[in-house]
Design a protein around this motif. Structure first.
Motif, mmCIF file in Angstrom:
data_model
loop_
_atom_site.group_PDB
_atom_site.id
_atom_site.type_symbol
_atom_site.label_atom_id
_atom_site.label_comp_id
_atom_site.label_asym_id
_atom_site.label_seq_id
_atom_site.Cartn_x
_atom_site.Cartn_y
_atom_site.Cartn_z
ATOM 1 N N LEU A 48 -7.235 -4.108 0.327
ATOM 2 C CA LEU A 48 -6.363 -2.941 0.139
ATOM 3 C C LEU A 48 -6.993 -1.938 -0.815
ATOM 4 C CD1 LEU A 48 -3.632 -1.597 0.751
ATOM 5 C CD2 LEU A 48 -2.750 -2.695 -1.316
ATOM 6 N N LEU A 49 -7.613 -2.419 -1.897
ATOM 7 C CA LEU A 49 -8.267 -1.502 -2.832
ATOM 8 C C LEU A 49 -9.324 -0.661 -2.120
ATOM 9 C CD1 LEU A 49 -8.723 -3.727 -6.028
ATOM 10 C CD2 LEU A 49 -6.947 -2.043 -5.560
ATOM 11 N N MET A 50 -10.003 -1.260 -1.153
ATOM 12 C CA MET A 50 -10.990 -0.524 -0.375
ATOM 13 C C MET A 50 -10.318 0.491 0.556
ATOM 14 S SD MET A 50 -13.955 -1.679 -1.382
ATOM 15 C CE MET A 50 -13.127 -1.685 -2.978
ATOM 16 N N ASP A 51 -9.202 0.104 1.147
ATOM 17 C CA ASP A 51 -8.532 0.963 2.134
ATOM 18 C C ASP A 51 -7.853 2.173 1.499
ATOM 19 O OD1 ASP A 51 -9.306 -0.669 4.176
ATOM 20 O OD2 ASP A 51 -7.401 -1.739 4.344
ATOM 21 N N ILE A 52 -7.422 2.029 0.252
ATOM 22 C CA ILE A 52 -6.638 3.099 -0.378
ATOM 23 C C ILE A 52 -7.412 4.406 -0.432
ATOM 24 C CG2 ILE A 52 -5.708 3.864 -2.605
ATOM 25 C CD1 ILE A 52 -4.561 1.060 -2.959
ATOM 26 N N ILE A 63 -2.804 8.858 -7.697
ATOM 27 C CA ILE A 63 -2.509 7.485 -7.280
ATOM 28 C C ILE A 63 -1.912 6.736 -8.462
ATOM 29 C CG2 ILE A 63 -3.516 5.297 -6.530
ATOM 30 C CD1 ILE A 63 -5.612 6.965 -5.012
ATOM 31 N N LEU A 64 -0.834 6.009 -8.210
ATOM 32 C CA LEU A 64 -0.145 5.238 -9.248
ATOM 33 C C LEU A 64 -0.196 3.760 -8.891
ATOM 34 C CD1 LEU A 64 1.751 4.967 -11.736
ATOM 35 C CD2 LEU A 64 3.678 5.383 -10.172
ATOM 36 N N TYR A 108 -11.584 6.939 -6.023
ATOM 37 C CA TYR A 108 -10.533 7.549 -5.207
ATOM 38 C C TYR A 108 -10.500 9.079 -5.257
ATOM 39 C CZ TYR A 108 -8.531 2.850 -4.679
ATOM 40 O OH TYR A 108 -8.319 1.539 -4.385
ATOM 41 N N ARG A 109 -11.327 9.716 -6.101
ATOM 42 C CA ARG A 109 -11.484 11.178 -6.137
ATOM 43 C C ARG A 109 -10.276 11.928 -6.692
ATOM 44 N NH1 ARG A 109 -14.429 12.659 -0.338
ATOM 45 N NH2 ARG A 109 -16.144 11.148 -0.517
#
Length: 260
Positions: free
Chosen positions: A23-27, A39-40, A63-64
């Protein structure tokens, strides 16, 4: 503004087979697709003992957009510090040492997005009041004493109750500075309402509830309150309140988009 939320990834290894790490990769892709401004994370990025906290911080730093990290109980263990009295400062320094400068530890200080929305929150912890629930139940005092002994034997500088009082006081101080001129978003890791819990499943299960959070109706008078989030229980649900926004549990490994 649009922001993305997630919580309780509990990443154990850097592998596509690990749901949390995956999930961390997909976010990153979801955030770009949804054109979010922020992002929170509601806490518990990693499992304690996994040794991948810095890896997880680097993952979310890609995540930019600004990433707000509320420290969870597992993150607290992953920091591997005995100075719980300084955990927020230590977590903040960990992000700096890792070079993840767009990761903001919300426990350390609130975050204001372009003077338009302010985000406030922290771990908070627990005071035992969600057992049964009630302060007067003798079992609650017994369990809290056992947990205090565990902290002391581990050489930690604060008991769970002392951590709760510190975090709850910090949250109140941060909220006192708000005047309602901009919308406010609150996020705690632990839950602020007994309605998030299940009772009567088993005695052992009920005992776990002592460490789930606190029960005080929570912050309904906060000026400009738009959203209130929590995590920890891994069950995505919403508790409605009269005259105030609902409290939303972010669940486990779930992504949601909100607008202010």
């Amino acid at each position: 503004m649009r922001f993305l939320t997630f919580s309780d990834t509990h990443a154990k290894v850097r592998s596509e087979d690990d749901p949390g790490w995956n999930l961390l990769m997909d976010i990153s892709f979801i955030a770009e697709r949804e054109k979010v401004d922020l992002i929170l994370c509601g806490g518990d990025l990693v499992e304690p003992g996994s040794g991948i906290l810095d890896n997880a911080l680097h993952a979310i730093s890609d995540y930019r957009v600004p990433v707000l990290w509320v420290i969870g109980n597992n993150d607290l263990e992953a920091l591997e510090t005995k100075e719980l009295s300084r955990y927020a400062e230590i977590a903040h320094q960990r992000t700096r040492d890792a070079g993840t400068h767009n990761v903001h530890v919300l426990d350390h200080r609130p975050f204001c997005w372009r003077d338009e929305v302010v985000f406030v929150g922290n771990y908070v912890g627990y005071d035992g009041s969600l057992y049964s629930p009630g302060f007067k139940d003798p079992r609650r005092h017994e369990l809290m004493a056992q947990l205090a002994d565990i902290h002391r034997e581990a050489g930690l500088d604060m008991s769970p109750m002392e951590v709760f009082e510190m975090c709850r006081g910090k949250l109140e101080d941060d909220l006192e500075d708000l005047d309602g001129s901009v919308p406010c978003v609150i996020c705690t890791h632990t839950v602020p309402d007994s309605r998030f819990l299940k009772y009567g499943h088993s005695e052992k299960y009920d005992d776990y509830n002592v460490a789930m959070g606190w029960d005080d109706g929570c912050l309904v008078d906060t000026p400009g309150l738009r959203y209130q989030f929590c995590g920890h229980t891994h069950r995505a649900q919403q508790v409605d309140r009269q005259g105030a926004p609902p409290i939303i549990n972010l669940g486990m490994n779930q992504v949601r988009i909100f607008e202010v």
